[in-house]
Design a protein around this motif. Structure first.
Motif, PDB file in Angstrom:
ATOM      1  N   LEU A 334       0.826  -1.212   0.000  1.00 18.91           N
ATOM      2  CA  LEU A 334       0.000   0.000   0.000  1.00 18.91           C
ATOM      3  C   LEU A 334       0.859   1.261   0.000  1.00 18.91           C
ATOM      4  O   LEU A 334       1.805   1.376   0.785  1.00 18.91           O
ATOM      5  N   GLU A 335       0.496   2.207  -0.886  1.00 19.93           N
ATOM      6  CA  GLU A 335       1.223   3.474  -0.976  1.00 19.93           C
ATOM      7  C   GLU A 335       0.377   4.657  -0.520  1.00 19.93           C
ATOM      8  O   GLU A 335       0.917   5.595   0.064  1.00 19.93           O
ATOM      9  N   SER A 374       5.231   0.287   2.937  1.00 21.67           N
ATOM     10  CA  SER A 374       5.426   1.073   1.717  1.00 21.67           C
ATOM     11  C   SER A 374       4.536   2.305   1.671  1.00 21.67           C
ATOM     12  O   SER A 374       4.505   3.010   0.658  1.00 21.67           O
ATOM     13  N   LEU A 375       3.805   2.580   2.743  1.00 25.00           N
ATOM     14  CA  LEU A 375       2.857   3.697   2.750  1.00 25.00           C
ATOM     15  C   LEU A 375       3.594   5.035   2.673  1.00 25.00           C
ATOM     16  O   LEU A 375       4.546   5.272   3.427  1.00 25.00           O
ATOM     17  N   ARG A 376       3.113   5.885   1.753  1.00 28.87           N
ATOM     18  CA  ARG A 376       3.738   7.202   1.572  1.00 28.87           C
ATOM     19  C   ARG A 376       2.823   8.346   2.007  1.00 28.87           C
ATOM     20  O   ARG A 376       3.318   9.365   2.474  1.00 28.87           O
ATOM     21  N   LEU A 397       1.284   5.885  12.112  1.00 29.40           N
ATOM     22  CA  LEU A 397       2.557   6.594  12.267  1.00 29.40           C
ATOM     23  C   LEU A 397       3.690   5.650  12.649  1.00 29.40           C
ATOM     24  O   LEU A 397       4.820   5.771  12.154  1.00 29.40           O
ATOM     25  N   GLU A 398       3.408   4.701  13.511  1.00 29.52           N
ATOM     26  CA  GLU A 398       4.453   3.785  13.957  1.00 29.52           C
ATOM     27  C   GLU A 398       4.819   2.760  12.886  1.00 29.52           C
ATOM     28  O   GLU A 398       5.993   2.466  12.662  1.00 29.52           O
ATOM     29  N   SER A 399       3.813   2.221  12.181  1.00 31.40           N
ATOM     30  CA  SER A 399       4.066   1.141  11.221  1.00 31.40           C
ATOM     31  C   SER A 399       4.620   1.643   9.898  1.00 31.40           C
ATOM     32  O   SER A 399       5.290   0.896   9.183  1.00 31.40           O
ATOM     33  N   ALA A 400       4.325   2.893   9.538  1.00 35.99           N
ATOM     34  CA  ALA A 400       4.755   3.429   8.244  1.00 35.99           C
ATOM     35  C   ALA A 400       5.829   4.493   8.384  1.00 35.99           C
ATOM     36  O   ALA A 400       6.025   5.316   7.484  1.00 35.99           O
ATOM     37  N   LEU A 404       6.677   6.948   5.132  1.00 38.19           N
ATOM     38  CA  LEU A 404       5.564   7.889   5.175  1.00 38.19           C
ATOM     39  C   LEU A 404       6.075   9.322   5.033  1.00 38.19           C
ATOM     40  O   LEU A 404       6.991   9.742   5.741  1.00 38.19           O
ATOM     41  N   GLN A 405       5.456  10.035   4.093  1.00 36.86           N
ATOM     42  CA  GLN A 405       5.862  11.415   3.838  1.00 36.86           C
ATOM     43  C   GLN A 405       4.877  12.433   4.381  1.00 36.86           C
ATOM     44  O   GLN A 405       5.275  13.500   4.837  1.00 36.86           O
ATOM     45  N   CYS A 406       3.574  12.109   4.340  1.00 30.00           N
ATOM     46  CA  CYS A 406       2.573  13.103   4.720  1.00 30.00           C
ATOM     47  C   CYS A 406       1.373  12.423   5.367  1.00 30.00           C
ATOM     48  O   CYS A 406       0.899  11.389   4.889  1.00 30.00           O
ATOM     49  N   LEU A 407       0.890  13.021   6.456  1.00 34.39           N
ATOM     50  CA  LEU A 407      -0.330  12.589   7.133  1.00 34.39           C
ATOM     51  C   LEU A 407      -1.262  13.791   7.231  1.00 34.39           C
ATOM     52  O   LEU A 407      -0.894  14.822   7.788  1.00 34.39           O
TER      53      LEU A 407
END
Length: 524
Positions: A334-335, A374-376, A397-400, A404-407
């Motif tokens: 998942l991205e 793979s989440l971005r 937040l912890e797993s990605a 992760l670039q943006c939430l």
């Protein structure tokens, strides 16, 4: 009448033999109710004349024609035409139309038409794979109130193009290898006033299915391998729902308005029946996520996931957003992830749906697949003050954390200027504004301290220019129109002060002892 009734209870071959031996039963045979034609009832394999499959098919069609021509067409409750042993060259389409028009009348309970399978060419688009007979859909239209409902409708290996407007009385329908488009199927279903079950299989042309306002529909079974969009907008929940055993599509949009276990179904079925999925959109308005979905495997190729919850409905008590983490855990590639909470500010039984307070500090259940690596980008719209939603956000937040670039957390979706016809945001009630403020406070207290370095956190709150005006206007209206106030007992035995007046919205807050004395409330 007694002899006729006894005759009607016989099997078709026995009834025909009896009619050959008695003039009384011959008259009864002309009104025989159950007409089922196939190789077995016509004893095609036992005839000395047919020497090949082609000859056998010609025999089946000619004998069917002979029997139906000697029938009056009165009193038939079941008509089954299994002509799959014939070839299309053996079947006279005009004659088949005439049979159907003669026997499809009020009182017919079961209708089945099975034609020979089309000869598939080397490619799926070959013209030879298109059925050569078009079922006359106009026969299914109900022209008066006295028409009865066809309890079972089955047709195979034919074209089905409903175009005429009108009510259709069919309780259970099934189609196999039928040439029908998604729009045509949707048109048919929207005209069915009594449909309860729909079974679709091997319909290669079918890629989009939309079902709306079928009040009696109880189950849907689809075996269309190329299905890419399925939408169900019904007032009652489905008792059974399945998309078959295999889906070839890479993009799937499922809108199951009324299906209470949509997340559970997707988790326990889609990893195995749709292994090539790259984009998945799940939408439900009354989903019942009170336990972790039973994931049967991993989404090996799923890159884009959107889950939309609560549109036009609400959430059940005990809805646990954190259980979505088990679904995300199976998305190993998942991205992008989007969670839309359409009804985040809804009321449920005079209390907020989502609990407030500090998140549960108990350790989370272990995940099995190690997804989100793979989440971005992740987006949650309708973010509200809820323990399980905060817990889910922290888990993302912890797993990605590695990629992760943006939430993005949006606390007031649907109220911004892009959803408004004017140059200002849509108005928000005081209750919605306070919900957004509570959500922003929870983000600052519980989520911001856990954001790793390098991850951009975007928190969207109410527009300071437009919604500040809303708050002032609502407060002035509340003061000028002097709303009356009442106390209500909540489920946790607390008292809530409810302000009600001529203003459009009302808000709740916990009553203090000073307010009780101020407004002179006594008793319970």
């Amino acid at each position: 009448d007694i002899l006729r009734h006894i005759h009607s209870l016989m099997a078709m071959r026995d009834a025909a033999r009896t009619a050959c031996a008695s003039k009384t039963f011959l008259r009864s045979w002309r009104c025989y109710p159950t007409m089922a034609f196939n190789q077995e009832t016509l004893a095609a394999s036992r005839q000395p004349l047919p020497r090949s499959e082609d000859d056998r098919g010609k025999y089946v069609f000619s004998k069917t024609q002979q029997v139906l021509q000697n029938h009056s067409g009165v009193g038939v409750t079941t008509l089954k035409l299994n002509l799959s042993a014939c070839s299309m060259a053996d079947i006279d389409g005009g004659l088949l139309d005439a049979w159907l028009r003669a026997f499809v009348k009020p009182g017919l309970a079961e209708l089945a038409v099975s034609l020979p399978e089309p000869e598939h060419g080397s490619t799926s688009s070959s013209s030879s794979s298109v059925p050569g007979y078009t079922f006359p859909c106009s026969l299914l239209l109900s022209h008066d109130d006295s028409a009865s409902t066809i309890q079972h409708l089955y047709h195979a290996s034919c074209a089905f193009h409903p175009t005429q407007q009108g009510p259709i009385l069919v309780a259970r329908g099934a189609c196999r290898e039928v040439a029908v488009t998604g729009d045509e199927l949707g048109f048919f279903l929207s005209s069915c006033l009594a449909v309860e079950t729909l079974d679709i299989s091997s319909c290669d042309m079918l890629s989009v299915v939309r079902v709306r306002e079928c009040r009696a529909l109880a189950s849907i079974e689809s075996y269309a391998s190329r299905l890419s969009t399925f939408a169900y907008h019904g007032r009652r929940p489905l008792l059974r729902f399945t998309l078959g055993d295999s889906l070839e599509t890479k993009a799937l949009d499922v809108q199951a308005m009324g299906l209470k276990d949509m997340i559970q179904y997707a988790g326990s079925n889609l990893p195995t029946i749709a292994p090539n999925l790259e984009t998945l959109v799940l939408s439900a308005d009354n989903d019942n996520l009170t336990k972790a979905p039973a994931m049967t495997g991993e989404f090996q190729h799923l890159k884009h996931l959107a889950i939309c919850l609560g549109k036009s409905g609400g959430f059940c008590a005990g809805y646990d957003f954190f259980y979505l983490a088990f679904f995300l855990d199976a998305c190993v590639a998942l991205e992008t992830f989007i969670l839309r909470i359409e009804d985040g500010f809804a009321w449920n039984n005079k209390k907020y749906i989502f609990a407030s307070g500090e998140p549960d500090q108990n350790p989370s259940p272990s995940m099995q697949h190690g997804g989100l690596g793979s989440l971005r980008k992740a987006t949650i719209t309708g973010f509200c003050s809820g323990e399980t939603l905060i817990k889910l956000t922290c888990h993302i937040l912890e797993s990605a954390a590695s990629l992760l670039q943006c939430l993005v957390l949006d606390t007031c979706p649907g109220y911004d200027r892009k959803h408004s016809p004017s140059d200002r945001c849509r108005p928000m009630c005081v209750g919605a504004l306070r919900d957004a403020e509570r959500a922003l406070a929870d983000v600052r207290r519980c989520i911001m301290p856990k954001v790793p370095a390098g991850i951009e956190l975007k928190v969207l709150g109410p527009c300071t220019r437009c919604h500040a005006m809303d708050a002032r206007a609502m407060e002035q209206a509340a003061e000028s129109k002097a709303p009356f106030r009442v106390l209500q007992r909540q489920d946790d035995s607390r008292l809530a002060l409810v302000a009600k007046g001529l203003i459009k919205y009302a808000h709740h807050h916990v009553v203090t002892s000073e307010e009780v004395r101020k407004y002179n409330f006594y008793g319970d």
